[in-house]
Every structure is written in structure tokens, then in C-alpha cells.
Design an enzyme around this catalytic site. Sequence first.
Site, short mmCIF file in Angstrom:
data_model
loop_
_atom_site.label_atom_id
_atom_site.label_comp_id
_atom_site.label_asym_id
_atom_site.label_seq_id
_atom_site.Cartn_x
_atom_site.Cartn_y
_atom_site.Cartn_z
CB CYS A 127 105.52 94.69 -28.47
SG CYS A 127 107.29 94.36 -28.49
CB CYS A 168 108.41 91.96 -31.21
SG CYS A 168 108.54 91.84 -29.42
#
Length: 77
Positions: A10, A13
Site C-alpha cells: 500500500c 508501506c
Amino acid sequence: MNIKVIGTGCEKCDKLYHNVVETVKDMKIEADIEKVEDLIEIVKLGVMSSPSLMIDGKLIAPGRVLKPNEIRKYLED
């Protein structure tokens, strides 16, 4: 030093991974940085929230995007 950025890929991340890479580079330390995105591997590591940071097998600040100065503090310890 072994550093793992754990998450499913994501935006948060990716931001944590970027912050880790930049901090390691700025500190001029030698570290293996690994991005763990495979769900099976994440479960094997025992991580329940993402993004998470693992340094030398120790889970650091699960579920948070650490800022570079926070990462630096953990790397200096």
C-alpha cells in the site's frame, strides 16, 4: 543489520520503505533492506498490522509509518 519493511504494498508501506532507505543512506550504515509483501511471509513473521518495521528480527512500531528521525533512533540503539 537486517531490516524488513512489512506490508502488502500500500501507499503507507511504500512510504515507510522509502523512509528506511533514505535514513540508512543518510546514516551511511550497511544494512540489508527487504520489502516483505507476500501475505504468507507476513503471517509467518507474526505481523498483524501493516506497515511494520522489523530490525534484526525484532518488530518495531507495528502499524505505523515512522518518520526518518524515528527510524534513526531505532538504528542507533
